[in-house]
Design a protein around this motif. Sequence first.
Motif, PDB file in Angstrom:
ATOM      1  N   PRO A 183       0.815  -1.218   0.000  1.00 56.95           N
ATOM      2  CA  PRO A 183       0.000   0.000   0.000  1.00 56.95           C
ATOM      3  C   PRO A 183       0.846   1.265   0.000  1.00 56.95           C
ATOM      4  N   GLY A 184       0.425   2.224  -0.829  1.00 57.17           N
ATOM      5  CA  GLY A 184       0.899   3.603  -0.687  1.00 57.17           C
ATOM      6  C   GLY A 184      -0.014   4.260   0.338  1.00 57.17           C
ATOM      7  N   PRO A 185      -0.377   5.542   0.154  1.00 55.62           N
ATOM      8  CA  PRO A 185      -1.236   6.197   1.149  1.00 55.62           C
ATOM      9  C   PRO A 185      -2.717   5.803   1.029  1.00 55.62           C
ATOM     10  N   PHE A 186      -3.214   5.144   2.063  1.00 53.19           N
ATOM     11  CA  PHE A 186      -4.627   4.742   2.123  1.00 53.19           C
ATOM     12  C   PHE A 186      -5.289   5.434   3.297  1.00 53.19           C
ATOM     13  N   ASP A 187      -6.528   5.819   3.091  1.00 50.41           N
ATOM     14  CA  ASP A 187      -7.248   6.617   4.080  1.00 50.41           C
ATOM     15  C   ASP A 187      -7.748   5.727   5.226  1.00 50.41           C
ATOM     16  N   THR A 188      -6.861   5.435   6.152  1.00 49.39           N
ATOM     17  CA  THR A 188      -7.201   4.582   7.300  1.00 49.39           C
ATOM     18  C   THR A 188      -6.848   5.330   8.591  1.00 49.39           C
ATOM     19  N   ARG A 192      -4.432   8.604   9.178  1.00 48.07           N
ATOM     20  CA  ARG A 192      -4.978   9.799   9.835  1.00 48.07           C
ATOM     21  C   ARG A 192      -4.161  10.132  11.095  1.00 48.07           C
ATOM     22  N   GLY A 193      -3.764   9.098  11.845  1.00 50.71           N
ATOM     23  CA  GLY A 193      -2.939   9.307  13.048  1.00 50.71           C
ATOM     24  C   GLY A 193      -1.591   9.920  12.699  1.00 50.71           C
ATOM     25  N   ASN A 194      -0.965   9.386  11.638  1.00 52.55           N
ATOM     26  CA  ASN A 194       0.332   9.910  11.199  1.00 52.55           C
ATOM     27  C   ASN A 194       0.220  11.372  10.778  1.00 52.55           C
ATOM     28  N   LEU A 195      -0.878  11.687  10.069  1.00 59.77           N
ATOM     29  CA  LEU A 195      -1.076  13.069   9.616  1.00 59.77           C
ATOM     30  C   LEU A 195      -1.219  14.008  10.810  1.00 59.77           C
ATOM     31  N   LYS A 200       0.874  18.385  14.080  1.00 55.81           N
ATOM     32  CA  LYS A 200       1.250  18.922  15.390  1.00 55.81           C
ATOM     33  C   LYS A 200       2.699  19.402  15.365  1.00 55.81           C
ATOM     34  N   ALA A 201       3.574  18.550  14.843  1.00 62.69           N
ATOM     35  CA  ALA A 201       5.010  18.879  14.797  1.00 62.69           C
ATOM     36  C   ALA A 201       5.248  20.113  13.935  1.00 62.69           C
ATOM     37  N   VAL A 206      -4.314  19.965  10.261  1.00 60.89           N
ATOM     38  CA  VAL A 206      -4.277  18.630   9.648  1.00 60.89           C
ATOM     39  C   VAL A 206      -4.799  18.684   8.210  1.00 60.89           C
ATOM     40  N   GLU A 207      -5.894  19.436   8.039  1.00 56.17           N
ATOM     41  CA  GLU A 207      -6.542  19.468   6.725  1.00 56.17           C
ATOM     42  C   GLU A 207      -5.596  20.006   5.648  1.00 56.17           C
TER      43      GLU A 207
END
Length: 259
Positions: A183-188, A192-195, A200-201, A206-207
């Motif tokens: 998988p590349g980027p999948f909306d899971t 979402r947690g990584n984003l 934050k950093a 986020v959006e």
Amino acid sequence: MDLGIAGRKALVCAASKGLGRGCAEALAREGVAVTILARTESVVRKTAEEIGTMSGRAVQWLACDITTPEGRAAALAACPEPDILVNNAGGPPPGDFREWDRDMWIRAIDANMLTPIELIKATLDGMIAREFGRIVNITSSAVKAPIDILGLSNGARSGLTGFVAGLARKVARHNVTINNLLPGPFDTDRLRGNLEMRAKAARKPVEELRKAQMSANPAGRFGSAAEFGAACAFLCSAQAGYIVGQNVLIDGGGYPGTF
Ligand code: NAD
């Protein structure tokens, strides 16, 4: 297209959410008798009920940590002779390699290399005897194009990939295939947690990051678990018996190479 696997038995690991769930849904829709597992009982039970309602076929479930010997024993007791095995587990954390000690490496290798190998070892000979088997390992696009902060994942998953490349060729003549889905980027939840962590950093909304990452992908979006599951179901189909030892990248075209 009828995938020719109705009535087959599948064990789908780490499947209460995300990509694993997508695979379980697609297989259940094909009439496969699916057993799913994940760590949290209430969540995995609810997912099994939802997939059961959607597919019209009861889905077995169990709560276990598949990266432990006890978890694997429980999974194999619940689904002793799977025709289809989908290997999956949570990915290792990001970071700098200077922070990772031996224990962290062992945990990553245990989860993302040795756990799938143990499950393959436990199920492969039965598949050979029955002259049908489909094993799909969920790995990562990081196997093809390493992601700098995910060194634990790059390393552990590459170990699995090398092992599978050799084994797949030894069992293909028995109509048992082993392939990897990258998988590349999948909306899971994981993405979402990584984003959220990155936002934050970077002290950014986020959006904003989400939109930027989506628009950087040739498809202009993230993949969906349903798309991922459909690819998995095809690799598990009767028709896919000649697809052997492959690393199938599903990333919206994010990897820039010709091959
Ligand atoms: P997710 O967090 O959305 O779902 C993970 C699922 O696995 C959940 O059901 C969770 O309960 C279960 N799980 C995690 N660890 C487990 C364990 N030890 N035992 C049993 N169940 C466990 O994650 P996802 O996005 O679906 O990712 C699945 C895999 O794919 C991960 O290894 C991830 O690193 C990898 N991956 C995901 C993406 C992506 O964009 N989503 C990209 C590349 C690689």
